[in-house]
Structure formats: C-alpha cells, structure tokens
Design an enzyme around this catalytic site. Structure first.
Site, PDB file in Angstrom:
ATOM      1  N   GLU A   1      33.479  -8.970 -65.535  1.00 55.23           N
ATOM      2  CA  GLU A   1      33.162  -7.773 -65.112  1.00 55.23           C
ATOM      3  C   GLU A   1      32.856  -6.753 -66.110  1.00 55.23           C
ATOM      4  O   GLU A   1      31.969  -5.947 -66.232  1.00 55.23           O
ATOM      5  CB  GLU A   1      34.103  -6.932 -64.069  1.00 55.23           C
ATOM      6  CG  GLU A   1      33.897  -5.761 -63.273  1.00 55.23           C
ATOM      7  CD  GLU A   1      32.439  -5.914 -62.644  1.00 55.23           C
ATOM      8  OE1 GLU A   1      31.724  -4.803 -62.899  1.00 55.23           O
ATOM      9  OE2 GLU A   1      32.368  -6.584 -61.849  1.00 55.23           O
TER      10      GLU A   1
ATOM     11  N   GLU B 206      24.724  -4.436 -68.576  1.00 57.28           N
ATOM     12  CA  GLU B 206      24.015  -3.501 -67.844  1.00 57.28           C
ATOM     13  C   GLU B 206      23.714  -2.176 -68.568  1.00 57.28           C
ATOM     14  O   GLU B 206      22.609  -1.620 -68.692  1.00 57.28           O
ATOM     15  CB  GLU B 206      24.662  -3.060 -66.462  1.00 57.28           C
ATOM     16  CG  GLU B 206      24.583  -4.152 -65.537  1.00 57.28           C
ATOM     17  CD  GLU B 206      25.172  -3.509 -64.092  1.00 57.28           C
ATOM     18  OE1 GLU B 206      26.040  -2.693 -64.143  1.00 57.28           O
ATOM     19  OE2 GLU B 206      25.238  -4.408 -63.225  1.00 57.28           O
TER      20      GLU B 206
END
Length: 116
Positions: A64, A71
């Site tokens: 994550e 991102e």
C-alpha cells in the site's frame, strides 16, 4: 558511518509512514491488521502462524505504501489524465489487491481450523 545521515534517513522513513497513514486505504489495512493481531492473541497462535501473519501484514502495508508512492510520482509526472498514467496507477492498486486477497486466504487458513 555518518550517524547524523543515518538518523536523518530514519526520520525521512518515519515521515513516509506518517504520510501514508493519511491515506484511507492505509488506515483500513492498519485497522484490519489490528483486528487480526487481537484475534491472534485471543486464539493463541503458534510461532509459525504469527510468522505468517506478520509477514503478510508487512507485505500488505508495504504494498500500500508503494502504491501511494507510485500514485504520487505519476500525479507529479502526468497531472493530466493519460492512459499510461492510469495503467501505472491501476497496476499498483492491483498489486495491493493481490496481497490483500492473499492475506485473507492466509487468515482463513490459520483461523478457521482453530475456530471450527
């Protein structure tokens, strides 16, 4: 070894963890890990079972964090919508999903026989 640089690098890493904790999905993973640890303590897991859980929790949280980093870099490099930017972000999110699904399977394999 430059101790000052080493301490600063740990500071950067801690900043990264704190930054990642601002993400909703990261908070969900941390909450899930907390529930699994409580369940493990109540259930009385073996050392090997704890080892599997710790590894998979670290993998999901690490994935994550990598997804968040990817991102961020993609958003910086391509602020406008681009098919390759979307693909990079989707693939990174998919990797997290693979780890998360594996963690559910591992959890079921560990806990179900002990509970039923």
């Amino acid at each position: 070894m430059n101790v000052h640089k080493l301490i600063k690098s740990f500071g950067y890493a801690l900043n990264g963890i704190v930054s990642a904790m601002k993400e909703q999905n990261m908070r969900i993973h941390i909450f899930s890990a907390f529930i699994v640890v409580i369940a493990g303590l109540v259930t009385g897991l073996s050392h090997l079972e704890w080892l599997a859980l710790v590894i998979i929790i670290a993998l999901v949280i690490g994935a994550e964090m990598m997804n968040t980093a990817i991102e961020s870099v993609v958003d910086l490099a391509s602020p406008e919508i681009h098919p390759l930017a979307k693909r990079a972000k989707d693939v990174a999110a998919g990797a997290v999903l693979v780890f998360a699904l594996a963690s559910v399977i591992i959890g079921l394999l560990i806990f179900l026989p002990k509970w039923f």
